[in-house]
Design a protein around this motif. Structure first.
Motif, mmCIF file in Angstrom:
data_model
loop_
_atom_site.group_PDB
_atom_site.id
_atom_site.type_symbol
_atom_site.label_atom_id
_atom_site.label_comp_id
_atom_site.label_asym_id
_atom_site.label_seq_id
_atom_site.Cartn_x
_atom_site.Cartn_y
_atom_site.Cartn_z
ATOM 1 N N GLY A 94 -64.329 44.727 15.177
ATOM 2 C CA GLY A 94 -63.686 43.784 16.076
ATOM 3 C C GLY A 94 -62.504 43.053 15.488
ATOM 4 O O GLY A 94 -62.205 41.927 15.863
ATOM 5 N N TYR A 95 -61.801 43.674 14.553
ATOM 6 C CA TYR A 95 -60.647 43.050 13.915
ATOM 7 C C TYR A 95 -59.385 43.840 14.256
ATOM 8 O O TYR A 95 -59.354 45.048 14.060
ATOM 9 N N LYS B 133 -67.396 44.604 26.163
ATOM 10 C CA LYS B 133 -66.328 45.016 25.242
ATOM 11 C C LYS B 133 -66.914 45.499 23.915
ATOM 12 O O LYS B 133 -66.411 46.460 23.322
ATOM 13 N N LEU B 134 -67.968 44.857 23.461
ATOM 14 C CA LEU B 134 -68.642 45.296 22.236
ATOM 15 C C LEU B 134 -69.201 46.703 22.413
ATOM 16 O O LEU B 134 -69.043 47.559 21.532
ATOM 17 N N LEU C 72 -59.236 48.820 25.764
ATOM 18 C CA LEU C 72 -59.354 47.837 24.689
ATOM 19 C C LEU C 72 -58.014 47.211 24.356
ATOM 20 O O LEU C 72 -57.932 46.027 24.043
ATOM 21 N N TYR D 18 -67.210 39.123 20.097
ATOM 22 C CA TYR D 18 -68.184 39.566 19.105
ATOM 23 C C TYR D 18 -67.524 40.487 18.088
ATOM 24 O O TYR D 18 -67.296 41.658 18.347
ATOM 25 N N GLY D 19 -67.204 39.930 16.952
ATOM 26 C CA GLY D 19 -66.561 40.714 15.904
ATOM 27 C C GLY D 19 -66.453 39.912 14.623
ATOM 28 O O GLY D 19 -66.880 38.762 14.542
ATOM 29 N N GLY E 34 -60.750 43.003 22.087
ATOM 30 C CA GLY E 34 -62.069 43.413 21.639
ATOM 31 C C GLY E 34 -63.199 42.467 21.990
ATOM 32 O O GLY E 34 -64.350 42.769 21.735
ATOM 33 N N ASP F 64 -67.819 39.982 27.156
ATOM 34 C CA ASP F 64 -67.674 40.239 25.723
ATOM 35 C C ASP F 64 -68.696 41.244 25.222
ATOM 36 O O ASP F 64 -68.394 42.047 24.343
ATOM 37 N N TYR G 215 -60.056 35.353 19.222
ATOM 38 C CA TYR G 215 -60.082 36.741 19.648
ATOM 39 C C TYR G 215 -59.013 36.960 20.666
ATOM 40 O O TYR G 215 -58.730 37.937 21.185
ATOM 41 N N VAL H 40 -58.227 44.728 17.082
ATOM 42 C CA VAL H 40 -58.681 45.783 17.988
ATOM 43 C C VAL H 40 -57.522 46.377 18.786
ATOM 44 O O VAL H 40 -57.443 47.599 18.947
ATOM 45 N N ARG I 36 -66.379 49.104 22.254
ATOM 46 C CA ARG I 36 -65.899 49.251 20.875
ATOM 47 C C ARG I 36 -66.827 50.132 20.062
ATOM 48 O O ARG I 36 -66.375 51.002 19.307
#
Length: 133
Positions: A65-66, A8-9, A115, A123-124, A120, A5, A133, A68, A12
């Motif tokens: 992170g919304y 992925k952050l 992605l 963490y978002g 995502g 995660d 998520y 994604v 992003r």
């Protein structure tokens, strides 16, 4: 311990953050250049306003992170239109530095594709919205 995660952050922040600067530039200086490129390829000029969706809204969604996956698809589509607008179907050439002419665009398309397939991560903003998520 590997934290997928967090990876992925980072992805992003990279793809969303860097694309957002392109959108901010267009907010400050306008989209006349985009309109001209679209017109030169026979595409409707109103499509230039899609730049604001693909270079501001989608990157912001990716950053927070919304939605994604959806935002990544929008950014991919935006880059495909950019490739066509600038290069047409002449995408297999080299630029003046010896790189592939669509190298820059691929550096946005491929992480967005990743992605889209991975999501995502945890963490978002959805943490605060109580959504999965």
């Amino acid at each position: 311990m590997i934290n997928h995660d967090f990876g992925k952050l980072i992805l992003r922040v990279c793809v969303g953050g860097l694309m957002l600067f392109h959108g901010i530039f267009k907010l400050q200086y306008g989209i006349d250049g985009v309109t001209g490129l679209l017109e030169s390829r026979g595409l409707p000029t109103f499509m230039a306003y899609g730049v604001y969706v693909g270079e501001i809204l989608a990157p912001l969604l990716i950053l927070i992170g919304y939605q994604v996956r959806l935002a990544a698809l929008v950014e991919i589509f935006t880059m495909l239109i950019a490739i066509y607008s600038v290069f047409g179907f002449s995408i297999f050439g080299l630029d003046n530095t010896g790189g592939w002419v669509i190298e820059h665009q691929l550096l946005y398309i491929l992480p967005c594709l990743a992605l889209f397939f991975m999501g995502g991560g945890r963490y978002g903003i959805h943490i605060f919205l109580k959504k999965s998520y």
